[in-house]
Design a protein around this motif. Sequence first.
Motif, mmCIF file in Angstrom:
data_model
loop_
_atom_site.group_PDB
_atom_site.id
_atom_site.type_symbol
_atom_site.label_atom_id
_atom_site.label_comp_id
_atom_site.label_asym_id
_atom_site.label_seq_id
_atom_site.Cartn_x
_atom_site.Cartn_y
_atom_site.Cartn_z
ATOM 1 N N HIS A 192 7.635 -9.855 3.539
ATOM 2 C CA HIS A 192 7.734 -10.500 4.841
ATOM 3 C C HIS A 192 6.382 -10.647 5.542
ATOM 4 O O HIS A 192 6.263 -11.458 6.460
ATOM 5 C CB HIS A 192 8.679 -9.705 5.754
ATOM 6 N N LEU A 193 5.391 -9.859 5.137
ATOM 7 C CA LEU A 193 4.076 -9.928 5.765
ATOM 8 C C LEU A 193 3.104 -10.678 4.872
ATOM 9 O O LEU A 193 3.203 -10.627 3.646
ATOM 10 C CB LEU A 193 3.526 -8.520 6.017
ATOM 11 N N SER A 194 2.136 -11.350 5.485
ATOM 12 C CA SER A 194 1.068 -11.962 4.703
ATOM 13 C C SER A 194 0.127 -10.881 4.203
ATOM 14 O O SER A 194 0.074 -9.769 4.734
ATOM 15 C CB SER A 194 0.297 -12.959 5.567
ATOM 16 N N SER A 195 -0.630 -11.210 3.166
ATOM 17 C CA SER A 195 -1.564 -10.236 2.620
ATOM 18 C C SER A 195 -2.667 -9.892 3.614
ATOM 19 O O SER A 195 -3.165 -8.768 3.636
ATOM 20 C CB SER A 195 -2.169 -10.763 1.314
ATOM 21 N N SER A 196 -3.058 -10.846 4.460
ATOM 22 C CA SER A 196 -4.095 -10.559 5.453
ATOM 23 C C SER A 196 -3.603 -9.578 6.502
ATOM 24 O O SER A 196 -4.356 -8.705 6.960
ATOM 25 C CB SER A 196 -4.570 -11.854 6.117
ATOM 26 N N THR A 197 -2.333 -9.708 6.902
ATOM 27 C CA THR A 197 -1.766 -8.748 7.846
ATOM 28 C C THR A 197 -1.739 -7.358 7.237
ATOM 29 O O THR A 197 -2.131 -6.374 7.880
ATOM 30 C CB THR A 197 -0.336 -9.166 8.239
ATOM 31 N N ALA A 198 -1.293 -7.261 5.997
ATOM 32 C CA ALA A 198 -1.271 -5.963 5.318
ATOM 33 C C ALA A 198 -2.677 -5.393 5.193
ATOM 34 O O ALA A 198 -2.896 -4.194 5.401
ATOM 35 C CB ALA A 198 -0.636 -6.113 3.940
ATOM 36 N N GLY A 199 -3.641 -6.266 4.876
ATOM 37 C CA GLY A 199 -5.012 -5.793 4.756
ATOM 38 C C GLY A 199 -5.561 -5.249 6.061
ATOM 39 O O GLY A 199 -6.257 -4.236 6.083
ATOM 40 N N LEU A 200 -5.251 -5.923 7.165
ATOM 41 C CA LEU A 200 -5.710 -5.451 8.465
ATOM 42 C C LEU A 200 -5.119 -4.085 8.792
ATOM 43 O O LEU A 200 -5.821 -3.173 9.241
ATOM 44 C CB LEU A 200 -5.331 -6.457 9.551
ATOM 45 N N LEU A 201 -3.822 -3.921 8.555
ATOM 46 C CA LEU A 201 -3.177 -2.655 8.875
ATOM 47 C C LEU A 201 -3.652 -1.532 7.949
ATOM 48 O O LEU A 201 -3.883 -0.409 8.402
ATOM 49 C CB LEU A 201 -1.657 -2.810 8.776
ATOM 50 N N ILE A 202 -3.812 -1.822 6.664
ATOM 51 C CA ILE A 202 -4.284 -0.810 5.726
ATOM 52 C C ILE A 202 -5.705 -0.375 6.062
ATOM 53 O O ILE A 202 -6.119 0.742 5.772
ATOM 54 C CB ILE A 202 -4.218 -1.337 4.273
ATOM 55 N N ALA A 203 -6.473 -1.253 6.701
ATOM 56 C CA ALA A 203 -7.837 -0.905 7.076
ATOM 57 C C ALA A 203 -7.894 0.204 8.121
ATOM 58 O O ALA A 203 -8.977 0.715 8.413
ATOM 59 C CB ALA A 203 -8.571 -2.141 7.599
ATOM 60 N N GLY A 204 -6.759 0.590 8.668
ATOM 61 C CA GLY A 204 -6.732 1.717 9.589
ATOM 62 C C GLY A 204 -6.741 3.060 8.905
ATOM 63 O O GLY A 204 -6.777 4.105 9.571
ATOM 64 N N VAL A 205 -6.756 3.084 7.563
ATOM 65 C CA VAL A 205 -6.720 4.344 6.818
ATOM 66 C C VAL A 205 -7.875 5.279 7.188
ATOM 67 O O VAL A 205 -7.642 6.471 7.416
ATOM 68 C CB VAL A 205 -6.688 4.063 5.301
ATOM 69 N N PRO A 206 -9.143 4.821 7.246
ATOM 70 C CA PRO A 206 -10.215 5.768 7.589
ATOM 71 C C PRO A 206 -10.040 6.413 8.954
ATOM 72 O O PRO A 206 -10.350 7.599 9.118
ATOM 73 C CB PRO A 206 -11.483 4.888 7.540
ATOM 74 N N ILE A 207 -9.556 5.644 9.940
ATOM 75 C CA ILE A 207 -9.352 6.210 11.276
ATOM 76 C C ILE A 207 -8.274 7.288 11.223
ATOM 77 O O ILE A 207 -8.439 8.393 11.745
ATOM 78 C CB ILE A 207 -8.956 5.114 12.278
ATOM 79 N N THR A 265 0.053 -13.791 10.241
ATOM 80 C CA THR A 265 1.346 -14.449 10.365
ATOM 81 C C THR A 265 2.371 -13.403 10.754
ATOM 82 O O THR A 265 2.091 -12.209 10.764
ATOM 83 C CB THR A 265 1.752 -15.115 9.041
ATOM 84 N N GLY A 266 3.554 -13.843 11.051
ATOM 85 C CA GLY A 266 4.550 -12.953 11.610
ATOM 86 C C GLY A 266 5.068 -11.905 10.644
ATOM 87 O O GLY A 266 4.773 -11.885 9.470
ATOM 88 N N GLY A 267 5.876 -11.025 11.161
ATOM 89 C CA GLY A 267 6.496 -9.964 10.391
ATOM 90 C C GLY A 267 7.449 -9.209 11.291
ATOM 91 O O GLY A 267 7.312 -9.221 12.510
ATOM 92 N N ASP A 268 8.430 -8.566 10.708
ATOM 93 C CA ASP A 268 9.384 -7.844 11.531
ATOM 94 C C ASP A 268 8.947 -6.395 11.709
ATOM 95 O O ASP A 268 7.987 -5.924 11.094
ATOM 96 C CB ASP A 268 10.778 -7.927 10.921
ATOM 97 N N ALA A 269 9.663 -5.686 12.579
ATOM 98 C CA ALA A 269 9.295 -4.309 12.902
ATOM 99 C C ALA A 269 9.385 -3.404 11.678
ATOM 100 O O ALA A 269 8.571 -2.496 11.508
ATOM 101 C CB ALA A 269 10.202 -3.790 14.014
#
Length: 320
Positions: free
Chosen positions: A89-104, A143-147
């Motif tokens: 349901h999510l684009s790869s760019s959205t997943a990449g942005l969220l996964i980039a929070g791993v170091p924090i 792009t969009g995605g659900d909760a």
Amino acid sequence: MTARGWLLFSLMGVIWGIPYLMIKVAVDEVSPSMVVFARCAVGALLLLPLAIRQGGLWLTIRTHWRPMLAFACIEIMGPWFTLTDAERHLSSSTAGLLIAGVPIVGVVAARYFGDTEHLGTRRIAGLLIGLAGVGVLTVPHLTGGDARSLGEVLLTVIGYATAPLIAARRLKDVPTLQLIAPCLTLATIVYAPAAAATWPASMPSSGALLSLLALGVLCTAVAFVAFLELIKEIGPTRSTVITYVNPAVAVAAGALFLDERFTATIGVSFALILAGSVLATMASAPKGSADPDPVPVRPARQWLRRGADPRPERDEAGAR
């Protein structure tokens, strides 16, 4: 970092920058359980014989089975399924942005694991600059995605941030192959029933099959060996900074192989990601005096009351 550390860091930045595309291709034709099963099975088939050949595998499992089980659940079995399911349901760019929070998240989680690695202003600034670079890179393409999908990626982030800490603190003496091969084997067994229940009615396309094969060989077997060596080389916190490089690699691959446009925005994001990665992975300068292990100062009366020699205490090896 050492030259070996930079080599492993660069390798992981590339290898784990391409799974998003492969997962997206595969999950369009097979179930998330099938994707996880396939990549774990291929990785286990490649690495388990090598781990057995090293000798002492069963002793390693008996001695370290609890942290190995935790690592398998937190790094592989949970995150791989949640990320794969979210990418339906999510684009790869959205997943990449969220996964980039791993170091924090990794920096925060390290506090609860008793991390003694000093994080100075320079490294914290690097983490924030790198995150800004990923934001510049991916926000225009969101792009969009659900909760549910967003929650699944969040669980993936927590797993990816926590598992390296377990590996560094509880499994640092375990040979790399003897850690990852049993974990992949266990994940294969766990996901086998779900994969069988969702087996595709027709043969997937060659693109999906090649994606599953590449996920197993390159993004699992080769990547995990390199990643665990990276953790041993530079530590668990700095090793997670590769998640800043991964989205940039995905865009570069698109520009090189798919004729996608390389814009000024992408160029700025590359600069931020590179600068943030360098700053975040730098060793912190020692604070205070040059002596890294100062002797505690004790009042003279305390030494006299104890009848002790007012000289630094030494252990059996003669060290302070």
